[in-house]
Design a protein around this motif. Structure first.
Motif, PDB file in Angstrom:
ATOM      1  N   PRO A   1       0.808  -1.233   0.000  1.00 44.13           N
ATOM      2  CA  PRO A   1       0.000   0.000   0.000  1.00 44.13           C
ATOM      3  C   PRO A   1       0.842   1.284   0.000  1.00 44.13           C
ATOM      4  O   PRO A   1       0.481   2.256  -0.657  1.00 44.13           O
ATOM      5  CB  PRO A   1      -0.821  -0.106   1.294  1.00 44.13           C
ATOM      6  N   VAL A   2       1.964   1.275   0.708  1.00 49.58           N
ATOM      7  CA  VAL A   2       2.819   2.469   0.737  1.00 49.58           C
ATOM      8  C   VAL A   2       3.337   2.770  -0.672  1.00 49.58           C
ATOM      9  O   VAL A   2       3.251   3.898  -1.160  1.00 49.58           O
ATOM     10  CB  VAL A   2       4.014   2.278   1.714  1.00 49.58           C
ATOM     11  N   LEU A   3       3.845   1.748  -1.346  1.00 46.46           N
ATOM     12  CA  LEU A   3       4.375   1.956  -2.697  1.00 46.46           C
ATOM     13  C   LEU A   3       3.271   2.356  -3.667  1.00 46.46           C
ATOM     14  O   LEU A   3       3.473   3.189  -4.548  1.00 46.46           O
ATOM     15  CB  LEU A   3       5.092   0.697  -3.189  1.00 46.46           C
ATOM     16  N   HIS A   4       2.104   1.769  -3.473  1.00 48.45           N
ATOM     17  CA  HIS A   4       0.961   2.118  -4.320  1.00 48.45           C
ATOM     18  C   HIS A   4       0.642   3.616  -4.180  1.00 48.45           C
ATOM     19  O   HIS A   4       0.470   4.322  -5.176  1.00 48.45           O
ATOM     20  CB  HIS A   4      -0.256   1.272  -3.929  1.00 48.45           C
ATOM     21  N   LEU A   5       0.613   4.079  -2.946  1.00 52.20           N
ATOM     22  CA  LEU A   5       0.307   5.499  -2.702  1.00 52.20           C
ATOM     23  C   LEU A   5       1.384   6.401  -3.311  1.00 52.20           C
ATOM     24  O   LEU A   5       1.076   7.378  -4.005  1.00 52.20           O
ATOM     25  CB  LEU A   5       0.207   5.752  -1.184  1.00 52.20           C
ATOM     26  N   LEU A   6       2.637   6.059  -3.048  1.00 56.23           N
ATOM     27  CA  LEU A   6       3.745   6.900  -3.533  1.00 56.23           C
ATOM     28  C   LEU A   6       3.763   6.966  -5.056  1.00 56.23           C
ATOM     29  O   LEU A   6       3.913   8.025  -5.647  1.00 56.23           O
ATOM     30  CB  LEU A   6       5.084   6.367  -3.009  1.00 56.23           C
ATOM     31  N   ARG A   7       3.579   5.811  -5.683  1.00 59.37           N
ATOM     32  CA  ARG A   7       3.603   5.775  -7.145  1.00 59.37           C
ATOM     33  C   ARG A   7       2.394   6.507  -7.733  1.00 59.37           C
ATOM     34  O   ARG A   7       2.502   7.197  -8.740  1.00 59.37           O
ATOM     35  CB  ARG A   7       3.629   4.315  -7.621  1.00 59.37           C
ATOM     36  N   SER A   8       1.247   6.389  -7.072  1.00 59.95           N
ATOM     37  CA  SER A   8       0.040   7.056  -7.565  1.00 59.95           C
ATOM     38  C   SER A   8       0.210   8.568  -7.524  1.00 59.95           C
ATOM     39  O   SER A   8      -0.233   9.275  -8.436  1.00 59.95           O
ATOM     40  CB  SER A   8      -1.193   6.656  -6.744  1.00 59.95           C
ATOM     41  N   LEU A   9       0.850   9.072  -6.469  1.00 55.13           N
ATOM     42  CA  LEU A   9       1.098  10.513  -6.374  1.00 55.13           C
ATOM     43  C   LEU A   9       1.993  10.958  -7.537  1.00 55.13           C
ATOM     44  O   LEU A   9       1.733  11.972  -8.191  1.00 55.13           O
ATOM     45  CB  LEU A   9       1.753  10.865  -5.036  1.00 55.13           C
ATOM     46  N   GLU A  10       3.036  10.178  -7.782  1.00 52.15           N
ATOM     47  CA  GLU A  10       3.947  10.471  -8.901  1.00 52.15           C
ATOM     48  C   GLU A  10       3.193  10.464 -10.231  1.00 52.15           C
ATOM     49  O   GLU A  10       3.342  11.371 -11.038  1.00 52.15           O
ATOM     50  CB  GLU A  10       5.049   9.410  -8.983  1.00 52.15           C
ATOM     51  N   ASN A  11       2.393   9.411 -10.398  1.00 49.24           N
ATOM     52  CA  ASN A  11       1.646   9.277 -11.654  1.00 49.24           C
ATOM     53  C   ASN A  11       0.723  10.454 -11.899  1.00 49.24           C
ATOM     54  O   ASN A  11       0.473  10.828 -13.036  1.00 49.24           O
ATOM     55  CB  ASN A  11       0.818   7.987 -11.656  1.00 49.24           C
ATOM     56  N   SER A  12       0.199  11.044 -10.814  1.00 57.29           N
ATOM     57  CA  SER A  12      -0.723  12.169 -10.992  1.00 57.29           C
ATOM     58  C   SER A  12       0.044  13.476 -11.205  1.00 57.29           C
ATOM     59  O   SER A  12      -0.535  14.549 -11.216  1.00 57.29           O
ATOM     60  CB  SER A  12      -1.659  12.277  -9.788  1.00 57.29           C
ATOM     61  N   GLY A  13       1.370  13.363 -11.335  1.00 57.88           N
ATOM     62  CA  GLY A  13       2.171  14.554 -11.638  1.00 57.88           C
ATOM     63  C   GLY A  13       2.678  15.270 -10.398  1.00 57.88           C
ATOM     64  O   GLY A  13       3.371  16.288 -10.483  1.00 57.88           O
TER      65      GLY A  13
END
Ligand code: ADP
Ligand code: MG
Length: 374
Positions: A59-71
């Protein structure tokens, strides 16, 4: 739900799970991962070896990557978005290793600042921008005081192996670190046992958190075989000799209660030609690390330890735990035996039982897995 593919995790994480042949989540993973993905704070209590690390790592990596993906990228130095607190350097290294294969595909930057390393190494570790920090509380506080790290952008704070963290006197440090994070951060606490101190931390920091207890928590696992051998004080050495002559494949962890007992036993076993080393508190950190590595790699057959070695360590090939001296409390007992029979593997615990230990032995039934009870 019964497969990792059922979770709403990013494709890059799913790919690594596939690559590593992780198919079925463990009980704690099955319950903690969806809760954390939904943004809730949780307390996860599950027996040792039940996969608590991945319960939060995914879940931590999912959150971090999602933030990155959203710019929304991390650009500032020393300002992570997630922090994982661990009690010791060894556990920090272990946790970092679990993150590693997943960070290759997600390209999330992980750094660690762990006690027992020089301040120079710690400073270098937090230079530049990164998303995730794995840290021991004391060292992290030092870096914050020197303004080399700030937690004011942390969205996700994890306290792993909380029972051991608090045993080491990190209660106030942990609470302080939490207050450095923004108010609306998500939090997760993981522990094998809920000691009085863990309960206190839960009351102070995790009032609104959802508590997830696996059915197997505070219990031994099915794949553990228990052997109780009667012994009288002063007669432990001959019994040990007999036990060590019995065939076994894999490493043996031998537990004592004090540093003195640990050193004495080491000297005795060494004199008998055993390939052994010690792992305890108050010893040279580099030596301790080297001993653990040699044990992990099978160079050493025996690691002689105190309760320090009973906590959290994940050494795959420990097939036998010997309680040369039994601990006083059940919590420590469960931690110790949790070093073997991990992740579905078989293991054996051999208890050296004197009259004084009978009370603990009588209570072992109450921590045996339910199906075994009659
Ligand atoms: P804990 O923190 O609960 O003591 P760890 O997170 O250290 O446990 O995991 C123990 C072992 O189980 C590790 O070697 C890990 O690779 C393995 N493991 C974790 N999750 C799974 C899973 N879903 N399937 C198979 N093995 C797993
Ligand atoms: Mg763990």
């Amino acid at each position: 739900m019964s497969q990792f593919t059922d979770f709403a995790l990013l494709p890059s994480l799913q790919a690594t799970l596939r690559e590593k042949s992780y198919v079925k989540p463990t009980e704690i993973q099955e319950r903690a991962i969806p809760a954390l993905l939904e943004g809730r704070s949780i307390v996860g209590v599950a027996e040792t070896g039940s996969g608590k690390t991945l319960s939060y790592a995914l879940p931590v990596l999912h959150l971090l990557r999602s933030l990155e993906n959203s710019g929304d990228k991390v650009t500032e130095n020393g300002r992570p978005r997630a922090a994982v607190l661990v009690p010791t350097r060894e556990l920090g290294e272990q946790v970092t290793k679990v993150f590693k294969p997943f960070t290759h595909t997600t390209r999330v930057r992980v750094r660690s600042v762990l006690g027992g390393t020089t301040m120079e190494i710690a400073k270098r570790g937090v230079a530049g921008p990164f998303e995730l920090l794995v840290a021991t509380p004391g060292r992290l506080l030092q870096l914050i005081e020197q303004k080399l790290v700030t937690l004011n952008d942390v969205r996700f704070l994890v306290l792993d192996e909380a029972d051991q963290m608090l045993d080491q006197g990190f209660l106030t440090d942990a609470i302080r670190l939490a207050t450095f994070c923004p108010r609306n951060r998500q939090m997760a606490l993981f522990s094998a046992t809920v000691s009085a101190k863990v309960q206190e931390l839960m009351n102070q920091l995790f009032e609104d958190a959802e508590v997830i207890r696996s059915k197997g928590s505070q219990r031994t696992v099915q794949t553990l075989q228990t052997q109780n051998r009667k012994v009288t004080d002063g007669k432990r050495a001959p019994l040990l000799e007999k036990v060590l002559s019995e065939p076994v494949s894999g490493g043996t962890l031998v537990f004592t209660n004090t540093r003195e007992q640990c050193d004495k036993l080491f000297a005795e076993m060494k004199a008998k030609g055993c390939k052994c080393a010690i792992y305890r508190g108050e010893m040279d950190k580099n030596e301790r690390r080297r001993n653990l590595r040699d044990f992990r790699e099978g160079v050493l057959e025996y690691l002689i330890s105190t309760d320090l070695g009973g906590r959290g360590l994940d050494v795959e090939h420990v097939s036998r735990v010997i309680n040369y001296h039994l601990p006083k409390g059940m919590d420590n007992y469960l931690h110790r035996v949790g070093r073997t029979a991990r992740a579905g593997r078989h293991g054996v615990v051999i208890n050296f039982v004197t009259e004084r230990d009978q009370d603990l032995i009588d209570r072992l039934d109450s921590v045996a897995p339910p199906a075994k009870k009659r």
